[in-house]
Design a protein around this motif. Structure first.
Motif, PDB file in Angstrom:
ATOM      1  N   LEU A  53       0.833  -1.209   0.000  1.00 44.53           N
ATOM      2  CA  LEU A  53       0.000   0.000   0.000  1.00 44.53           C
ATOM      3  C   LEU A  53       0.866   1.257   0.000  1.00 44.53           C
ATOM      4  O   LEU A  53       2.009   1.227   0.469  1.00 44.53           O
ATOM      5  CB  LEU A  53      -0.927   0.003   1.221  1.00 44.53           C
ATOM      6  N   PRO A  54       0.329   2.376  -0.480  1.00 45.65           N
ATOM      7  CA  PRO A  54       1.105   3.621  -0.521  1.00 45.65           C
ATOM      8  C   PRO A  54       1.268   4.267   0.842  1.00 45.65           C
ATOM      9  O   PRO A  54       1.981   5.263   0.979  1.00 45.65           O
ATOM     10  CB  PRO A  54       0.281   4.516  -1.447  1.00 45.65           C
ATOM     11  N   GLY A  55       0.642   3.734   1.854  1.00 50.22           N
ATOM     12  CA  GLY A  55       0.726   4.268   3.212  1.00 50.22           C
ATOM     13  C   GLY A  55      -0.453   3.761   4.020  1.00 50.22           C
ATOM     14  O   GLY A  55      -1.265   2.964   3.541  1.00 50.22           O
ATOM     15  N   VAL A  56      -0.556   4.246   5.244  1.00 52.09           N
ATOM     16  CA  VAL A  56      -1.681   3.896   6.107  1.00 52.09           C
ATOM     17  C   VAL A  56      -2.955   4.440   5.477  1.00 52.09           C
ATOM     18  O   VAL A  56      -2.999   5.572   5.001  1.00 52.09           O
ATOM     19  CB  VAL A  56      -1.459   4.467   7.523  1.00 52.09           C
ATOM     20  N   LEU A  57      -4.005   3.620   5.470  1.00 50.88           N
ATOM     21  CA  LEU A  57      -5.269   4.001   4.836  1.00 50.88           C
ATOM     22  C   LEU A  57      -6.354   4.248   5.878  1.00 50.88           C
ATOM     23  O   LEU A  57      -6.444   3.516   6.865  1.00 50.88           O
ATOM     24  CB  LEU A  57      -5.764   2.890   3.901  1.00 50.88           C
ATOM     25  N   ALA A  58      -7.192   5.247   5.607  1.00 50.77           N
ATOM     26  CA  ALA A  58      -8.392   5.456   6.422  1.00 50.77           C
ATOM     27  C   ALA A  58      -9.359   4.306   6.150  1.00 50.77           C
ATOM     28  O   ALA A  58      -9.403   3.768   5.040  1.00 50.77           O
ATOM     29  CB  ALA A  58      -9.040   6.785   6.076  1.00 50.77           C
ATOM     30  N   HIS A  59     -10.124   3.947   7.127  1.00 52.07           N
ATOM     31  CA  HIS A  59     -11.182   2.943   6.956  1.00 52.07           C
ATOM     32  C   HIS A  59     -12.197   3.497   5.952  1.00 52.07           C
ATOM     33  O   HIS A  59     -12.584   4.661   6.019  1.00 52.07           O
ATOM     34  CB  HIS A  59     -11.906   2.701   8.272  1.00 52.07           C
ATOM     35  N   GLY A  60     -12.631   2.658   5.043  1.00 50.05           N
ATOM     36  CA  GLY A  60     -13.624   3.098   4.065  1.00 50.05           C
ATOM     37  C   GLY A  60     -14.895   3.608   4.719  1.00 50.05           C
ATOM     38  O   GLY A  60     -15.464   4.636   4.305  1.00 50.05           O
ATOM     39  N   MET A  61     -15.353   2.928   5.748  1.00 47.50           N
ATOM     40  CA  MET A  61     -16.592   3.353   6.399  1.00 47.50           C
ATOM     41  C   MET A  61     -16.406   4.631   7.212  1.00 47.50           C
ATOM     42  O   MET A  61     -17.367   5.372   7.429  1.00 47.50           O
ATOM     43  CB  MET A  61     -17.169   2.234   7.266  1.00 47.50           C
ATOM     44  N   LEU A  62     -15.185   4.936   7.628  1.00 48.93           N
ATOM     45  CA  LEU A  62     -14.926   6.223   8.275  1.00 48.93           C
ATOM     46  C   LEU A  62     -15.090   7.343   7.247  1.00 48.93           C
ATOM     47  O   LEU A  62     -15.718   8.365   7.514  1.00 48.93           O
ATOM     48  CB  LEU A  62     -13.517   6.251   8.887  1.00 48.93           C
ATOM     49  N   THR A  63     -14.567   7.123   6.047  1.00 48.71           N
ATOM     50  CA  THR A  63     -14.727   8.090   4.968  1.00 48.71           C
ATOM     51  C   THR A  63     -16.209   8.262   4.635  1.00 48.71           C
ATOM     52  O   THR A  63     -16.708   9.392   4.495  1.00 48.71           O
ATOM     53  CB  THR A  63     -13.947   7.624   3.719  1.00 48.71           C
ATOM     54  N   MET A  64     -16.927   7.163   4.520  1.00 46.86           N
ATOM     55  CA  MET A  64     -18.362   7.211   4.244  1.00 46.86           C
ATOM     56  C   MET A  64     -19.099   7.939   5.365  1.00 46.86           C
ATOM     57  O   MET A  64     -20.038   8.704   5.122  1.00 46.86           O
ATOM     58  CB  MET A  64     -18.885   5.787   4.070  1.00 46.86           C
ATOM     59  N   GLY A  65     -18.691   7.703   6.587  1.00 48.68           N
ATOM     60  CA  GLY A  65     -19.317   8.380   7.731  1.00 48.68           C
ATOM     61  C   GLY A  65     -19.128   9.886   7.688  1.00 48.68           C
ATOM     62  O   GLY A  65     -20.026  10.644   8.065  1.00 48.68           O
ATOM     63  N   GLN A  66     -17.967  10.331   7.228  1.00 46.21           N
ATOM     64  CA  GLN A  66     -17.744  11.777   7.097  1.00 46.21           C
ATOM     65  C   GLN A  66     -18.687  12.368   6.050  1.00 46.21           C
ATOM     66  O   GLN A  66     -19.220  13.467   6.220  1.00 46.21           O
ATOM     67  CB  GLN A  66     -16.285  12.065   6.739  1.00 46.21           C
ATOM     68  N   ALA A  67     -18.905  11.633   4.955  1.00 48.34           N
ATOM     69  CA  ALA A  67     -19.849  12.088   3.930  1.00 48.34           C
ATOM     70  C   ALA A  67     -21.261  12.136   4.502  1.00 48.34           C
ATOM     71  O   ALA A  67     -22.000  13.109   4.287  1.00 48.34           O
ATOM     72  CB  ALA A  67     -19.785  11.171   2.708  1.00 48.34           C
ATOM     73  N   ALA A  68     -21.646  11.114   5.250  1.00 51.71           N
ATOM     74  CA  ALA A  68     -22.980  11.082   5.853  1.00 51.71           C
ATOM     75  C   ALA A  68     -23.167  12.231   6.840  1.00 51.71           C
ATOM     76  O   ALA A  68     -24.244  12.842   6.890  1.00 51.71           O
ATOM     77  CB  ALA A  68     -23.210   9.735   6.541  1.00 51.71           C
ATOM     78  N   SER A  69     -22.145  12.546   7.601  1.00 50.80           N
ATOM     79  CA  SER A  69     -22.231  13.670   8.545  1.00 50.80           C
ATOM     80  C   SER A  69     -22.462  14.989   7.825  1.00 50.80           C
ATOM     81  O   SER A  69     -23.232  15.836   8.289  1.00 50.80           O
ATOM     82  CB  SER A  69     -20.954  13.765   9.388  1.00 50.80           C
ATOM     83  N   ALA A  70     -21.803  15.170   6.678  1.00 51.13           N
ATOM     84  CA  ALA A  70     -22.003  16.398   5.903  1.00 51.13           C
ATOM     85  C   ALA A  70     -23.451  16.503   5.422  1.00 51.13           C
ATOM     86  O   ALA A  70     -24.054  17.577   5.450  1.00 51.13           O
ATOM     87  CB  ALA A  70     -21.039  16.439   4.718  1.00 51.13           C
ATOM     88  N   VAL A  71     -24.018  15.377   5.005  1.00 51.15           N
ATOM     89  CA  VAL A  71     -25.414  15.370   4.545  1.00 51.15           C
ATOM     90  C   VAL A  71     -26.355  15.693   5.701  1.00 51.15           C
ATOM     91  O   VAL A  71     -27.260  16.523   5.572  1.00 51.15           O
ATOM     92  CB  VAL A  71     -25.793  14.020   3.896  1.00 51.15           C
ATOM     93  N   THR A  72     -26.161  15.047   6.850  1.00 56.65           N
ATOM     94  CA  THR A  72     -27.060  15.299   7.978  1.00 56.65           C
ATOM     95  C   THR A  72     -26.921  16.725   8.492  1.00 56.65           C
ATOM     96  O   THR A  72     -27.915  17.327   8.900  1.00 56.65           O
ATOM     97  CB  THR A  72     -26.860  14.291   9.124  1.00 56.65           C
ATOM     98  N   ASP A  73     -25.717  17.284   8.461  1.00 52.35           N
ATOM     99  CA  ASP A  73     -25.546  18.690   8.851  1.00 52.35           C
ATOM    100  C   ASP A  73     -26.365  19.592   7.943  1.00 52.35           C
ATOM    101  O   ASP A  73     -27.022  20.529   8.402  1.00 52.35           O
ATOM    102  CB  ASP A  73     -24.069  19.097   8.808  1.00 52.35           C
ATOM    103  N   TRP A  74     -26.320  19.334   6.638  1.00 54.22           N
ATOM    104  CA  TRP A  74     -27.095  20.140   5.693  1.00 54.22           C
ATOM    105  C   TRP A  74     -28.593  19.934   5.898  1.00 54.22           C
ATOM    106  O   TRP A  74     -29.376  20.889   5.919  1.00 54.22           O
ATOM    107  CB  TRP A  74     -26.719  19.806   4.245  1.00 54.22           C
ATOM    108  N   ALA A  75     -29.018  18.681   6.093  1.00 50.67           N
ATOM    109  CA  ALA A  75     -30.437  18.363   6.235  1.00 50.67           C
ATOM    110  C   ALA A  75     -31.029  18.911   7.530  1.00 50.67           C
ATOM    111  O   ALA A  75     -32.223  19.143   7.613  1.00 50.67           O
ATOM    112  CB  ALA A  75     -30.650  16.856   6.154  1.00 50.67           C
ATOM    113  N   GLY A  76     -30.192  19.109   8.537  1.00 44.93           N
ATOM    114  CA  GLY A  76     -30.661  19.653   9.800  1.00 44.93           C
ATOM    115  C   GLY A  76     -31.217  18.632  10.763  1.00 44.93           C
ATOM    116  O   GLY A  76     -31.514  18.947  11.909  1.00 44.93           O
TER     117      GLY A  76
END
Length: 147
Positions: A53-76
């Motif tokens: 691997l090119p280095g330590v990787l973030a967990h895929g679901m952690l990345t997905m969780g950050q996207a979900a948090s952005a959506v819920t912040d917008w949705a209120g």
């Protein structure tokens, strides 16, 4: 429980939000503890290199969780998010000690009544323009609910 006022129903093509977060090794270790995923590719440079691997990787679901948090912040209100999905398209390399900046943006892909399909773009600016999540969308119900 008082629910947040939903945002106005957008037009197709409207930019809805753009937000950034920082992922460092501390966040990876905390996520590993919370999820039970202690695979060393998420915290050990040596192991990541040994498996090519090119280095330590973030967990895929952690990345997905950050996207979900952005959506819920917008949705209120998280209850307004009725669907979210993506495919993992590129790894998120998290160098030590600086970490990585994750940018999440959303635009209105489709609007039907009070339901908005949000097209998500998730990138790490230093790694080039390729999104780290592919086919990333969320469906948000902006109509008042009694849930």
């Amino acid at each position: 429980m008082t629910r947040a006022t939903p945002p106005a129903v957008p037009e197709v093509g409207d930019e809805l939000f753009s937000t950034e977060c920082h992922l460092g090794r501390a966040e990876l270790i905390a996520y590993a503890a919370a999820s039970g995923d202690h695979n060393p590719i998420h915290w050990s440079d040596r192991i990541a290199a040994e498996v090519g691997l090119p280095g330590v990787l973030a967990h895929g679901m952690l990345t997905m969780g950050q996207a979900a948090s952005a959506v819920t912040d917008w949705a209120g209100d998280p209850a307004r998010v009725v669907e979210i999905g993506a495919r993992f398209a590129a790894p998120v390399v998290v160098p030590d000690p600086e970490g990585v900046r994750l940018v999440v943006s959303g635009s209105a892909k489709a609007v039907e009544g009070g339901r908005v399909t949000v097209a998500l773009t998730v990138t790490t600016p230093g790694a080039g323009p390729k999104p780290v999540l592919g086919r990333a969308t969320a469906v948000v119900d902006l109509e008042e609910t009694t849930r």
